[in-house]
Design an enzyme around this catalytic site. Structure first.
Site, PDB file in Angstrom:
ATOM      1  N   ARG A  68      60.018  -2.048  67.980  1.00 28.17           N
ATOM      2  CA  ARG A  68      59.915  -3.244  68.171  1.00 28.17           C
ATOM      3  C   ARG A  68      59.398  -4.031  66.878  1.00 28.17           C
ATOM      4  O   ARG A  68      58.386  -4.011  66.176  1.00 28.17           O
ATOM      5  CB  ARG A  68      58.558  -3.410  69.020  1.00 28.17           C
ATOM      6  CG  ARG A  68      58.634  -2.642  70.461  1.00 28.17           C
ATOM      7  CD  ARG A  68      59.103  -3.479  71.578  1.00 28.17           C
ATOM      8  NE  ARG A  68      59.671  -2.549  72.675  1.00 28.17           N
ATOM      9  CZ  ARG A  68      58.647  -2.252  73.889  1.00 28.17           C
ATOM     10  NH1 ARG A  68      57.783  -3.289  73.829  1.00 28.17           N
ATOM     11  NH2 ARG A  68      59.078  -1.407  74.777  1.00 28.17           N
ATOM     12  N   ARG A  97      46.518  -2.446  68.761  1.00 27.21           N
ATOM     13  CA  ARG A  97      47.144  -1.807  69.826  1.00 27.21           C
ATOM     14  C   ARG A  97      48.647  -1.796  69.570  1.00 27.21           C
ATOM     15  O   ARG A  97      49.228  -1.445  70.623  1.00 27.21           O
ATOM     16  CB  ARG A  97      46.582  -2.194  71.079  1.00 27.21           C
ATOM     17  CG  ARG A  97      46.683  -3.533  71.375  1.00 27.21           C
ATOM     18  CD  ARG A  97      46.452  -3.865  72.724  1.00 27.21           C
ATOM     19  NE  ARG A  97      46.895  -5.078  73.271  1.00 27.21           N
ATOM     20  CZ  ARG A  97      46.770  -6.265  73.085  1.00 27.21           C
ATOM     21  NH1 ARG A  97      45.760  -6.446  72.146  1.00 27.21           N
ATOM     22  NH2 ARG A  97      47.344  -7.350  73.368  1.00 27.21           N
ATOM     23  N   HIS A  98      49.137  -2.501  68.631  1.00 22.70           N
ATOM     24  CA  HIS A  98      50.752  -2.440  68.488  1.00 22.70           C
ATOM     25  C   HIS A  98      50.970  -2.077  66.947  1.00 22.70           C
ATOM     26  O   HIS A  98      50.483  -1.920  66.168  1.00 22.70           O
ATOM     27  CB  HIS A  98      51.128  -4.038  68.376  1.00 22.70           C
ATOM     28  CG  HIS A  98      51.070  -4.857  69.599  1.00 22.70           C
ATOM     29  ND1 HIS A  98      50.006  -5.433  70.140  1.00 22.70           N
ATOM     30  CD2 HIS A  98      52.011  -4.816  70.877  1.00 22.70           C
ATOM     31  CE1 HIS A  98      50.199  -5.873  71.340  1.00 22.70           C
ATOM     32  NE2 HIS A  98      51.400  -5.434  71.784  1.00 22.70           N
ATOM     33  N   SER A 149      54.227  -0.123  81.600  1.00 22.66           N
ATOM     34  CA  SER A 149      55.053  -1.047  82.618  1.00 22.66           C
ATOM     35  C   SER A 149      55.898  -0.221  83.374  1.00 22.66           C
ATOM     36  O   SER A 149      56.841   0.828  82.756  1.00 22.66           O
ATOM     37  CB  SER A 149      55.538  -2.214  81.739  1.00 22.66           C
ATOM     38  OG  SER A 149      54.599  -3.081  81.535  1.00 22.66           O
ATOM     39  N   GLU A 169      46.783  -2.416  78.553  1.00 21.64           N
ATOM     40  CA  GLU A 169      47.887  -2.017  79.161  1.00 21.64           C
ATOM     41  C   GLU A 169      48.440  -0.660  78.608  1.00 21.64           C
ATOM     42  O   GLU A 169      48.491  -0.419  77.311  1.00 21.64           O
ATOM     43  CB  GLU A 169      48.928  -3.029  78.909  1.00 21.64           C
ATOM     44  CG  GLU A 169      50.385  -2.588  79.496  1.00 21.64           C
ATOM     45  CD  GLU A 169      51.473  -3.470  79.188  1.00 21.64           C
ATOM     46  OE1 GLU A 169      51.082  -4.776  79.188  1.00 21.64           O
ATOM     47  OE2 GLU A 169      52.720  -3.047  79.369  1.00 21.64           O
ATOM     48  N   ARG A 226      48.839   4.494  73.097  1.00 23.09           N
ATOM     49  CA  ARG A 226      47.894   4.055  73.982  1.00 23.09           C
ATOM     50  C   ARG A 226      47.045   4.714  74.846  1.00 23.09           C
ATOM     51  O   ARG A 226      45.906   4.641  75.013  1.00 23.09           O
ATOM     52  CB  ARG A 226      48.737   2.839  74.675  1.00 23.09           C
ATOM     53  CG  ARG A 226      49.405   1.797  73.922  1.00 23.09           C
ATOM     54  CD  ARG A 226      48.325   0.441  74.000  1.00 23.09           C
ATOM     55  NE  ARG A 226      49.270  -0.334  73.304  1.00 23.09           N
ATOM     56  CZ  ARG A 226      49.848  -1.705  73.785  1.00 23.09           C
ATOM     57  NH1 ARG A 226      49.730  -1.825  75.125  1.00 23.09           N
ATOM     58  NH2 ARG A 226      50.482  -2.601  73.228  1.00 23.09           N
TER      59      ARG A 226
HETATM   60  P1  ATP Z   1      52.126  -5.442  75.120  1.00 21.16           P
HETATM   61  O1  ATP Z   1      52.067  -6.599  76.212  1.00 21.16           O
HETATM   62  O2  ATP Z   1      50.792  -4.441  75.157  1.00 21.16           O
HETATM   63  O3  ATP Z   1      52.625  -5.763  73.937  1.00 21.16           O
HETATM   64  P2  ATP Z   1      54.559  -4.731  76.430  1.00 21.16           P
HETATM   65  O4  ATP Z   1      54.437  -5.181  77.936  1.00 21.16           O
HETATM   66  O5  ATP Z   1      55.364  -5.710  75.399  1.00 21.16           O
HETATM   67  O6  ATP Z   1      53.268  -4.417  75.763  1.00 21.16           O
HETATM   68  P3  ATP Z   1      56.441  -2.660  77.600  1.00 21.16           P
HETATM   69  O7  ATP Z   1      57.752  -3.473  76.936  1.00 21.16           O
HETATM   70  O8  ATP Z   1      55.867  -2.990  78.648  1.00 21.16           O
HETATM   71  O9  ATP Z   1      55.297  -3.206  76.336  1.00 21.16           O
HETATM   72  O10 ATP Z   1      56.394  -1.088  76.769  1.00 21.16           O
HETATM   73  C1  ATP Z   1      55.873  -0.130  77.836  1.00 21.16           C
HETATM   74  C2  ATP Z   1      54.699   0.380  77.146  1.00 21.16           C
HETATM   75  O11 ATP Z   1      54.839   0.683  75.789  1.00 21.16           O
HETATM   76  C3  ATP Z   1      53.384  -0.649  77.030  1.00 21.16           C
HETATM   77  O12 ATP Z   1      52.529  -0.623  78.304  1.00 21.16           O
HETATM   78  C4  ATP Z   1      52.741   0.246  75.923  1.00 21.16           C
HETATM   79  O13 ATP Z   1      51.952   1.196  76.405  1.00 21.16           O
HETATM   80  C5  ATP Z   1      53.764   0.499  74.876  1.00 21.16           C
HETATM   81  N1  ATP Z   1      53.943  -0.491  73.957  1.00 21.16           N
HETATM   82  C6  ATP Z   1      54.736  -1.510  73.908  1.00 21.16           C
HETATM   83  N2  ATP Z   1      54.683  -2.010  73.135  1.00 21.16           N
HETATM   84  C7  ATP Z   1      54.150  -1.327  71.856  1.00 21.16           C
HETATM   85  C8  ATP Z   1      53.797  -1.435  70.683  1.00 21.16           C
HETATM   86  N3  ATP Z   1      54.358  -2.388  69.933  1.00 21.16           N
HETATM   87  N4  ATP Z   1      52.896  -0.574  70.023  1.00 21.16           N
HETATM   88  C9  ATP Z   1      52.590   0.570  70.679  1.00 21.16           C
HETATM   89  N5  ATP Z   1      52.740   0.588  71.933  1.00 21.16           N
HETATM   90  C10 ATP Z   1      53.581   0.014  72.758  1.00 21.16           C
HETATM   91 MN    MN Z   2      54.391  -4.258  79.633  1.00 20.20          MN
END
Ligand code: ATP
Ligand code: MN
Length: 429
Positions: free
Chosen positions: A211, A219-220, A355, A352, A403
């Site tokens: 990403r 947490r990212h 998803s 989170e 996470r």
């Molecule tokens: P967030 O809102 O926390 O940025 P997201 O909703 O954008 O997450 P999703 O596309 O739902 O992320 O990705 C599924 C899962 O992958 C998330 O619930 C999270 O546990 C993990 N995740 C997503 N983006 C990241 C990131 N940049 N770094 C670490 N873990 C991530």
């Molecule tokens: Mn999500």
């Protein structure tokens, strides 16, 4: 002679001969005797070196810290050693000499700053409290895998170099692929779904997700490990059941394998009770409005909102029935209210973890959803095609492994639970 792990020395009898391999954590030279604290991945032990027992005594007793040794010696429990035992060396083979000074001390009482630690991660990970995190993560994943395998999921591997963006154009890393422009995959979503059309029934994948998010948060990461599942002839409820049981199984495995690690890290961990509570998006809105926030219905929750909701639900819980506005195009609308979706997030307090959703399986509805989200269906032809010739209803989720590890070990920064983190400023080492 086979190698004995230092942590297994307790079960070796008095006077028995052992072979140990490890690093010089400390070396003290007195008048005519020297003591090495030898460390391997299981612990440390004191080794006594005597000039008359060792032909290379002078060389060994001058060694720098973190040099690598192979030692054969006798277990001695009668001596006054702190741990109740020590090793009397019979031979010491120097396998590699460490240069000094060390860029990072292994047992320094003062912790180095985080950047120095990450810049010298190979040394940082020699500290037990740091490398043990990755043993916990490994058992956590093993426990989840075990559960998914027991439910007839097949582990698959899908491409990470892709031509189409899973969730639209933002947050993508571009990759030059010969004469074409391609991307690093944000998620295996589209491929998992195609595999449902392939009749694979239930698949899971553990792999990297990329990403290009510019923010720096605790947490990212820009590259993280995603645990993904997709299952056929199931809806969001079926997928949530798989998720809570997989998480439970992961935690059970950690408790079974890593009790010593949890003790060392001072963490209390219990097996969570399933099913986890389910709270709708609407109920969450009520909670934050009651706390005095003005909230635009239909938007995503921000950190402040999630803090408030997390206060009400400190453990694992699901937030369900998200509005279609904040969920991706492939999310199935709720039958009796299409402004909502059959979707959910797994949360732990304010954080989170996952998803997931039931997915759209009707190709016409899918094309409509693409348009609504401002995406061009022709970019996704390879994906939509797999919906036109018998796509079963399906559902799934994506879980951030880092996470979940942070949460079960109560570690505040995601970089601590990542071997070589990739963030906005860090791509080395
Ligand atoms: P967030 O809102 O926390 O940025 P997201 O909703 O954008 O997450 P999703 O596309 O739902 O992320 O990705 C599924 C899962 O992958 C998330 O619930 C999270 O546990 C993990 N995740 C997503 N983006 C990241 C990131 N940049 N770094 C670490 N873990 C991530
Ligand atoms: Mn999500």
């Amino acid at each position: 002679m086979i190698r004995t792990a230092i942590g297994d020395l307790n079960s070796v009898g008095q006077g028995e001969k052992v072979r140990l391999n490890g690093w010089v954590q400390d070396l003290r030279r007195l008048k005519s005797i020297a003591f090495v604290v030898l460390r391997d991945h299981t612990g440390t032990v004191q080794v006594t070196l005597k000039p008359d027992a060792l032909s290379n005594y002078n060389e060994v007793s001058e060694l720098s810290r973190e040099s690598v040794l192979e030692i054969e010696g006798k277990v001695d429990r009668k001596s006054g050693a702190k741990a109740g035992m020590e090793i009397q060396a019979l031979s010491v083979n120097i396998l590699n000499i460490s240069r000094s000074p060390l860029p990072l001390g292994i047992d320094d009482p003062v912790e180095a700053d985080f950047d120095t630690r990450l810049n010298n991660r190979f040394l940082d990970l020699r500290k037990k409290e740091n490398n043990i995190i990755f043993r916990v993560e490994s058992s956590l994943l093993w426990g989840m895998r075990k559960y998914l395998m027991s439910q007839n999921f097949v582990e698959v591997h899908t491409p990470k170099i892709v031509a189409a963006a899973t969730e639209g154009g933002a947050d993508l890393f571009r990759v030059k692929y010969f004469e074409k422009e391609t991307y690093l995959n944000q998620s295996p979503q589209l491929y998992k779904e195609i595999l449902m059309s392939s009749g694979m029934d239930r698949v899971f994948e553990v792999g990297p997700a990329f990403r290009a998010e510019e923010h720096n948060t605790p947490r990212h990461l820009n590259e993280f490990t995603s645990v993904d599942i997709e299952m056929s002839f199931a809806d969001h409820n079926g997928a949530m059941t798989m998720l809570e049981n997989a998480v439970k199984s992961g935690i059970e495995e950690v408790l079974a394998i890593n009790a010593d690690a949890l003790k060392l890290l001072g963490k209390e961990l219990g097996v969570p009770e399933v099913p986890f509570p389910r709270i709708t998006y609407k109920e969450c809105v009520k909670i934050i409005e009651k706390k005095g926030f003005t909230f635009n219905y239909g938007e995503d929750f921000n950190t402040e909102h999630l803090k408030e909701i997390g206060k009400e639900f400190p453990g694992f819980y699901f937030i369900t029935e998200w509005p279609a506005t904040v969920r991706p195009f492939y999310t199935m609308p709720k039958q009796d209210d299409p402004s909502l979706t059959n979707s959910y997030d797994l949360q732990f307090g304010e954080k989170e973890i996952t998803s997931g959703a039931q997915r759209v399986h009707d190709p016409d509805m899918l094309e409509k959803r693409f348009m609504e989200k401002g995406l061009n269906p022709s970019d996704f032809e390879f994906y939509i095609k797999s919906f036109r010739y018998g796509m079963p209803p399906h559902a799934g989720w994506g879980l951030g492994l880092e996470r979940l590890t942070m949460i079960i070990l109560d570690i505040p920064n995601i970089r601590s639970v990542t071997l070589f983190p990739r963030d906005r400023t860090r791509v080395v080492p």
